[in-house]
Structures are given as structure tokens and as C-alpha cells.
Design a protein around this motif. Structure first.
Motif, short mmCIF file in Angstrom:
data_model
loop_
_atom_site.label_atom_id
_atom_site.label_comp_id
_atom_site.label_asym_id
_atom_site.label_seq_id
_atom_site.Cartn_x
_atom_site.Cartn_y
_atom_site.Cartn_z
N ASN A 1 39.73 -23.01 26.58
CA ASN A 1 41.03 -22.32 26.46
C ASN A 1 40.89 -21.07 25.59
N LEU A 2 40.17 -21.20 24.48
CA LEU A 2 40.00 -20.05 23.58
C LEU A 2 39.18 -18.95 24.25
N LEU A 3 38.14 -19.34 24.96
CA LEU A 3 37.28 -18.36 25.65
C LEU A 3 38.06 -17.60 26.72
N GLN A 4 38.91 -18.31 27.45
CA GLN A 4 39.62 -17.62 28.52
C GLN A 4 40.56 -16.57 27.96
N ASP A 5 41.16 -16.86 26.80
CA ASP A 5 42.05 -15.87 26.18
C ASP A 5 41.26 -14.68 25.64
N LYS A 6 40.13 -14.97 25.00
CA LYS A 6 39.36 -13.88 24.40
C LYS A 6 38.72 -12.97 25.44
N PHE A 7 38.15 -13.55 26.48
CA PHE A 7 37.40 -12.74 27.44
C PHE A 7 38.17 -12.42 28.71
N ASN A 8 39.41 -12.95 28.78
CA ASN A 8 40.22 -12.63 29.94
C ASN A 8 39.60 -13.02 31.27
N ILE A 9 38.97 -14.16 31.28
CA ILE A 9 38.42 -14.71 32.52
C ILE A 9 38.95 -16.14 32.62
N PRO A 10 39.15 -16.64 33.84
CA PRO A 10 39.78 -17.96 33.95
C PRO A 10 38.87 -19.10 33.55
N LYS A 11 39.50 -20.12 33.00
CA LYS A 11 38.80 -21.39 32.78
C LYS A 11 38.99 -22.20 34.04
N ILE A 12 37.92 -22.75 34.57
CA ILE A 12 38.02 -23.60 35.75
C ILE A 12 37.64 -25.01 35.32
N SER A 13 38.64 -25.86 35.21
CA SER A 13 38.40 -27.23 34.77
C SER A 13 38.61 -28.17 35.95
N THR A 14 37.54 -28.81 36.40
CA THR A 14 37.70 -29.75 37.53
C THR A 14 38.61 -30.90 37.13
N GLY A 15 38.54 -31.32 35.85
CA GLY A 15 39.43 -32.39 35.40
C GLY A 15 40.90 -31.98 35.55
N ASP A 16 41.23 -30.75 35.14
CA ASP A 16 42.63 -30.27 35.26
C ASP A 16 43.05 -30.18 36.73
N ILE A 17 42.15 -29.66 37.57
CA ILE A 17 42.48 -29.52 38.99
C ILE A 17 42.74 -30.90 39.60
N ALA B 1 35.36 -11.06 37.57
CA ALA B 1 34.71 -10.67 36.31
C ALA B 1 34.04 -11.85 35.62
N GLY B 2 34.15 -13.02 36.21
CA GLY B 2 33.52 -14.20 35.62
C GLY B 2 34.49 -15.33 35.42
N TYR B 3 33.98 -16.41 34.83
CA TYR B 3 34.79 -17.61 34.61
C TYR B 3 34.07 -18.56 33.68
N ILE B 4 34.82 -19.56 33.23
CA ILE B 4 34.26 -20.59 32.36
C ILE B 4 34.40 -21.91 33.08
N LEU B 5 33.30 -22.54 33.38
CA LEU B 5 33.36 -23.84 34.02
C LEU B 5 33.42 -24.93 32.96
N ASP B 6 34.47 -25.74 33.03
CA ASP B 6 34.69 -26.82 32.06
C ASP B 6 34.73 -28.14 32.83
N GLY B 7 33.69 -28.93 32.67
CA GLY B 7 33.66 -30.23 33.37
C GLY B 7 32.94 -30.17 34.72
N PHE B 8 32.34 -29.07 35.02
CA PHE B 8 31.53 -28.91 36.22
C PHE B 8 30.39 -27.96 35.88
N PRO B 9 29.17 -28.21 36.34
CA PRO B 9 28.69 -29.39 37.05
C PRO B 9 28.53 -30.59 36.13
N ARG B 10 28.54 -31.77 36.72
CA ARG B 10 28.45 -33.02 35.98
C ARG B 10 27.31 -33.89 36.51
N THR B 11 26.68 -33.47 37.57
CA THR B 11 25.51 -34.20 38.09
C THR B 11 24.48 -33.14 38.51
N ILE B 12 23.24 -33.58 38.64
CA ILE B 12 22.19 -32.65 39.07
C ILE B 12 22.54 -32.06 40.44
N LEU B 13 23.04 -32.91 41.34
CA LEU B 13 23.38 -32.41 42.68
C LEU B 13 24.44 -31.31 42.59
#
Ligand code: ADP
Ligand code: ZN
Length: 213
Positions: A18-34, A79-91
Motif C-alpha cells: 500500500n505504501l509503495l503504490q502511493d509513493k511510486f504511483n504504480i498499482p499494487k496487484i494483490s491476488t488475495g484482494d482480487i 509504468a510498473g506494479y507491485i505484486l503482493d501475494g503472487f507468485p506463490r509457487t515455482i510454477l
């Protein structure tokens, strides 16, 4: 900037994302939230994911990989993004690599938030989240000013159904077995950075920012 936040449940990935998305103006993509939103809206995706989430198990790879593939091509991800909770497996990590390579992109950094296992349990058992803005609180370490009410927006706070002791223990096991191996995967690529996830969230955030910029 394309970032991945690694770290066990309760390590503070969501807060830092959440803090990163505000500072860098790129979306946080949280698979848990989705996934939680899909369960709440009772969509087909939600119906498929619900039983896994309630048990603290991972949702099948093909489902989450599909979600991410769709999400990272959206215009706000240019411009980029922050992945939160993904990836979670090697595959999942391998599929992400493939997808990015086809777009001529790659992940810049992977940050692992390190927290003692005993501390994780304490953090998860007492935590609550704002239904409206997603701000996070904790009974003892970061209580809201008024019980049940968000300090930021006045929204209602709720406890995640998977934040009960039995499911938390399961989620930590799944993390150690399925997700922790990703540290080696990204270490070998020279992308892994580690931050101690204990201490104030502001201190952790500034260490994290130093590592990724
Ligand atoms: P936490 O990190 O606190 O466990 P998340 O919000 O990231 O919480 O995930 C909650 C649940 O959603 C997981 O226990 C799992 O069932 C499901 N989930 C989220 N992301 C993934 C993923 N990348 N792959 C499989 N399942 C996932
Ligand atoms: Zn709020």
C-alpha cells in the motif's frame, strides 16, 4: 518499476505494498484482494476460490495465473506494479517469467520480508482490515482510535475469516513448502533483496525503498 513482495502471511506485505503504490504511483496487484473481492461478489471465480481460501490452501495455479495475465496488461500497469501475494509457487513464477518475456519485460526486484515465525502468529491473530480503504490495524501493536472503526476513512473494520489460529498455521505451512523456495529461484537471478520485517512500518518502508530505487 516491477516489484514482487515475498514473505509469509503476516510479514506486512500488504501494508508495504500500500505504501509503495502511493509513493511510486504504480498499482499494487494483490491476488488475495482480487480473490476476496470475487468471493464477496460470489462470482464464478469466487465460487471456485472460496473453499481453498477458507482452508488456508492455495487456489489452483491456473486460476491465479490467468488473473495475473489479465491484470498486468491493463493500461495502469504500463509504468510498473507491485505484486503482493503472487507468485506463490515455482510454477506461478515460471509462468510469470514467460508472460513477461513475451511482452519484453522483466521483474526488477523481489523483496523478501523476514519475520520470526512466532511473531507472525501473534500479528495475524489480532489483525483487522478496513472494508472501505484496506488500511490495516492490530489489537495490540496498532489499534484503531475507536474500536472497529478505521482511523483513515471511518470505514468498518473486519477480521478475515482465514485469520483464525488453525487456518493461520496451515497458511504458514503452505508458505514454507510452496512459496519459500521462490527465494532461491530469485536469488539465482540476482534479484532477491531481504528486509527485516520487524520494527515500525515506516522504518521498514524506508529500508525497502532504499533497496528498490
Ligand atoms: P496472506 O499472505 O496473509 O496469506 P493473501 O491475502 O495474500 O494472504 O492470500 C489469502 C489466500 O488467497 C491464500 O491463503 C490463498 O488461498 C489465496 N491466494 C492468494 N494469492 C494466491 C496465489 N498467488 N496462488 C494461490 N492462492 C492464492
Ligand atoms: Zn478505511
Amino acid at each position: 518499476m516491477r516489484l514482487i513482495l515475498l514473505g509469509p502471511p503476516g510479514s506486512g506485505k500488504g501494508t508495504q505494498a500500500n505504501l509503495l503504490q502511493d509513493k511510486f504511483n504504480i498499482p499494487k496487484i494483490s491476488t488475495g484482494d482480487i480473490l476476496r473481492a470475487a468471493v464477496k461478489d460470489n462470482t464464478d471465480l469466487g465460487k471456485q476460490a472460496k473453499r481453498f481460501m477458507e482452508q488456508g490452501e492455495l487456489v489452483p495455479d491456473e486460476i491465479v495465473i490467468g488473473l495475473i495475465k489479465e491484470r498486468i496488461v491493463a493500461p495502469d500497469c504500463e509504468a510498473g506494479y507491485i505484486l503482493d501475494g503472487f507468485p506463490r509457487t515455482i510454477l506461478q513464477a515460471e509462468k510469470l517469467e514467460e508472460t513477461l518475456a513475451a511482452m519484453d519485460q522483466e521483474i526488477d526486484s523481489v523483496v523478501d520480508l523476514e519475520v520470526d515465525p512466532e511473531e507472525l502468529l501473534v500479528r495475524l491473530i489480532g489483525r483487522s482490515t478496513c472494508k472501505n480503504c484496506g488500511a490495516m490495524f492490530h489489537q495490540t501493536s496498532h489499534p484503531p482510535k475507536v474500536a472497529g472503526v478505521c482511523d483513515e476513512c471511518g470505514g468498518e473494520l473486519y477480521q478475515r475469516p482465514d485469520d483464525n489460529e488453525e487456518t493461520i498455521v496451515k497458511r504458514l505451512e503452505v508458505y514454507n513448502k510452496e512459496t519459500a523456495p521462490l527465494k532461491d529461484f530469485y536469488r539465482e537471478q540476482g534479484k532477491l533483496k531481504s528486509v527485516q520485517g520487524c520494527g515500525g512500518m515506516g522504518d521498514i518502508f524506508s529500508k525497502l525503498c532504499d533497496l528498490v530505487t
